[in-house]
Write a protein that holds these residues in place. Structure first.
Motif, PDB file in Angstrom:
ATOM      1  N   LEU A   4      -1.401  11.956 -11.752  1.00 13.87           N
ATOM      2  CA  LEU A   4      -1.556  11.134 -10.554  1.00 13.87           C
ATOM      3  C   LEU A   4      -0.383  11.468  -9.642  1.00 13.87           C
ATOM      4  N   VAL A   5      -0.690  11.778  -8.401  1.00 11.44           N
ATOM      5  CA  VAL A   5       0.361  12.161  -7.463  1.00 11.44           C
ATOM      6  C   VAL A   5       0.234  11.310  -6.207  1.00 11.44           C
ATOM      7  N   GLU A   6       1.296  10.577  -5.892  1.00  8.37           N
ATOM      8  CA  GLU A   6       1.328   9.757  -4.687  1.00  8.37           C
ATOM      9  C   GLU A   6       1.913  10.559  -3.530  1.00  8.37           C
ATOM     10  N   SER A   7       1.480  10.204  -2.344  1.00 12.04           N
ATOM     11  CA  SER A   7       2.043  10.801  -1.134  1.00 12.04           C
ATOM     12  C   SER A   7       1.910   9.811   0.015  1.00 12.04           C
ATOM     13  N   GLY A   8       2.639  10.078   1.093  1.00  9.00           N
ATOM     14  CA  GLY A   8       2.511   9.253   2.282  1.00  9.00           C
ATOM     15  C   GLY A   8       3.641   8.275   2.511  1.00  9.00           C
ATOM     16  N   GLY A   9       4.583   8.222   1.594  1.00 16.38           N
ATOM     17  CA  GLY A   9       5.713   7.318   1.795  1.00 16.38           C
ATOM     18  C   GLY A   9       6.629   7.806   2.891  1.00 16.38           C
ATOM     19  N   GLY A  10       7.573   6.953   3.255  1.00 16.49           N
ATOM     20  CA  GLY A  10       8.524   7.343   4.290  1.00 16.49           C
ATOM     21  C   GLY A  10       9.262   6.150   4.838  1.00 16.49           C
ATOM     22  N   LEU A  11       9.903   6.375   5.978  1.00 16.13           N
ATOM     23  CA  LEU A  11      10.674   5.343   6.663  1.00 16.13           C
ATOM     24  C   LEU A  11       9.881   4.835   7.858  1.00 16.13           C
ATOM     25  N   VAL A  12       9.766   3.529   7.964  1.00 20.86           N
ATOM     26  CA  VAL A  12       9.012   2.930   9.060  1.00 20.86           C
ATOM     27  C   VAL A  12       9.722   1.651   9.506  1.00 20.86           C
ATOM     28  N   GLN A  13       9.570   1.317  10.766  1.00 18.47           N
ATOM     29  CA  GLN A  13      10.151   0.082  11.269  1.00 18.47           C
ATOM     30  C   GLN A  13       9.291  -1.116  10.887  1.00 18.47           C
ATOM     31  N   LEU A  84       4.248  -4.079   8.073  1.00 20.29           N
ATOM     32  CA  LEU A  84       5.246  -3.920   7.021  1.00 20.29           C
ATOM     33  C   LEU A  84       6.503  -4.720   7.307  1.00 20.29           C
ATOM     34  N   LYS A  85       7.103  -5.204   6.218  1.00 24.82           N
ATOM     35  CA  LYS A  85       8.311  -6.011   6.287  1.00 24.82           C
ATOM     36  C   LYS A  85       9.418  -5.321   5.490  1.00 24.82           C
ATOM     37  N   PRO A  86      10.663  -5.616   5.796  1.00 26.52           N
ATOM     38  CA  PRO A  86      11.763  -5.010   5.015  1.00 26.52           C
ATOM     39  C   PRO A  86      11.633  -5.275   3.519  1.00 26.52           C
ATOM     40  N   GLU A  87      11.080  -6.428   3.160  1.00 30.31           N
ATOM     41  CA  GLU A  87      10.938  -6.743   1.737  1.00 30.31           C
ATOM     42  C   GLU A  87       9.849  -5.928   1.054  1.00 30.31           C
ATOM     43  N   ASP A  88       9.115  -5.136   1.806  1.00 33.91           N
ATOM     44  CA  ASP A  88       8.144  -4.216   1.218  1.00 33.91           C
ATOM     45  C   ASP A  88       8.810  -2.916   0.762  1.00 33.91           C
ATOM     46  N   THR A  89      10.076  -2.761   1.061  1.00 32.89           N
ATOM     47  CA  THR A  89      10.798  -1.558   0.661  1.00 32.89           C
ATOM     48  C   THR A  89      10.838  -1.431  -0.850  1.00 32.89           C
ATOM     49  N   ALA A  90      10.388  -0.291  -1.350  1.00 34.25           N
ATOM     50  CA  ALA A  90      10.308  -0.068  -2.800  1.00 34.25           C
ATOM     51  C   ALA A  90       9.767   1.333  -3.044  1.00 34.25           C
ATOM     52  N   ASN A 110      -2.600   3.179 -18.158  1.00 35.63           N
ATOM     53  CA  ASN A 110      -2.436   4.281 -19.084  1.00 35.63           C
ATOM     54  C   ASN A 110      -1.788   5.517 -18.460  1.00 35.63           C
ATOM     55  N   TYR A 111      -2.007   5.661 -17.178  1.00 35.62           N
ATOM     56  CA  TYR A 111      -1.490   6.847 -16.481  1.00 35.62           C
ATOM     57  C   TYR A 111      -0.759   6.396 -15.223  1.00 35.62           C
ATOM     58  N   TRP A 112       0.339   7.082 -14.944  1.00 35.92           N
ATOM     59  CA  TRP A 112       1.178   6.721 -13.798  1.00 35.92           C
ATOM     60  C   TRP A 112       1.564   7.961 -13.007  1.00 35.92           C
ATOM     61  N   GLY A 113       1.693   7.766 -11.705  1.00 33.67           N
ATOM     62  CA  GLY A 113       2.307   8.783 -10.880  1.00 33.67           C
ATOM     63  C   GLY A 113       3.818   8.625 -10.897  1.00 33.67           C
ATOM     64  N   ARG A 114       4.507   9.518 -10.198  1.00 35.02           N
ATOM     65  CA  ARG A 114       5.969   9.473 -10.173  1.00 35.02           C
ATOM     66  C   ARG A 114       6.496   8.578  -9.060  1.00 35.02           C
ATOM     67  N   GLY A 115       5.635   8.152  -8.176  1.00 35.44           N
ATOM     68  CA  GLY A 115       6.049   7.225  -7.144  1.00 35.44           C
ATOM     69  C   GLY A 115       6.402   7.889  -5.830  1.00 35.44           C
ATOM     70  N   THR A 116       6.327   7.094  -4.773  1.00 39.36           N
ATOM     71  CA  THR A 116       6.721   7.547  -3.445  1.00 39.36           C
ATOM     72  C   THR A 116       7.524   6.428  -2.784  1.00 39.36           C
ATOM     73  N   GLN A 117       8.610   6.798  -2.140  1.00 39.54           N
ATOM     74  CA  GLN A 117       9.508   5.816  -1.551  1.00 39.54           C
ATOM     75  C   GLN A 117       8.971   5.318  -0.216  1.00 39.54           C
ATOM     76  N   VAL A 118       8.979   4.010  -0.070  1.00 42.11           N
ATOM     77  CA  VAL A 118       8.658   3.367   1.202  1.00 42.11           C
ATOM     78  C   VAL A 118       9.866   2.545   1.616  1.00 42.11           C
ATOM     79  N   THR A 119      10.371   2.823   2.801  1.00 42.80           N
ATOM     80  CA  THR A 119      11.519   2.091   3.314  1.00 42.80           C
ATOM     81  C   THR A 119      11.152   1.500   4.663  1.00 42.80           C
ATOM     82  N   VAL A 120      11.320   0.184   4.772  1.00 41.77           N
ATOM     83  CA  VAL A 120      11.002  -0.517   6.010  1.00 41.77           C
ATOM     84  C   VAL A 120      12.299  -1.043   6.603  1.00 41.77           C
ATOM     85  N   SER A 121      12.620  -0.576   7.789  1.00 46.64           N
ATOM     86  CA  SER A 121      13.847  -0.994   8.447  1.00 46.64           C
ATOM     87  C   SER A 121      13.594  -2.190   9.344  1.00 46.64           C
ATOM     88  N   SER A 122      14.614  -3.034   9.468  1.00 49.32           N
ATOM     89  CA  SER A 122      14.463  -4.254  10.286  1.00 49.32           C
ATOM     90  C   SER A 122      14.844  -4.000  11.739  1.00 49.32           C
TER      91      SER A 122
END
Length: 122
Positions: A4-13, A84-90, A110-122
């Motif tokens: 499983l491969v996640e994509s699409g994370g990033g930095l957003v206001q 999105l809210k800053p508390e959604d950062t994870a 049973n199966y997991w991806g490695r994750g993608t970082q989502v950062t929400v700035s205030s």
């Protein structure tokens, strides 16, 4: 080999949107529960939402803002995140639950991806 491969994370206001994708390979999960979880630094991995067939379920904290969908022809699952809210950062993880039970518990998956970082700035 199942992946499983996640994509699409990033930095957003704050107030912005992101769309995460999860691509599965190695087997089909058409009939299984696919879930999204997130984990902030120093915190537990928490349920965000899941989809089984066309049935979806969401954590109260994201209900009305996040939407899960899937495209079985592409073996993909999506997480549309709006307002999105800053508390959604994870780090956001995609997971597959082949027994389709206890869909809110990470232990049931049973199966997991490695994750993608989502950062929400205030």
């Amino acid at each position: 080999q199942v992946q499983l491969v996640e994509s699409g994370g990033g930095l957003v206001q704050a107030g912005g949107s992101l769309r995460l994708s999860c691509t599965a390979s190695g087997r089909s999960f058409d009939r299984n529960t696919m879930g999204w979880f997130r984990q902030a630094p120093g915190k537990e991995r928490n349920f965000v939402g899941s989809i089984t067939g066309t049935y979806t379920s969401y954590a109260d904290s994201v209900k009305g803002r996040f939407l899960i969908s899937r495209d079985n022809s592409k073996n993909m699952v999506y997480l549309q995140m709006n307002s999105l809210k800053p508390e959604d950062t994870a780090v956001y993880y995609c997971a597959a639950n082949i027994r389709n039970t206890n869909y809110k518990s990470p232990l049931a998956y049973n199966y997991w991806g490695r994750g993608t970082q989502v950062t929400v700035s205030s």
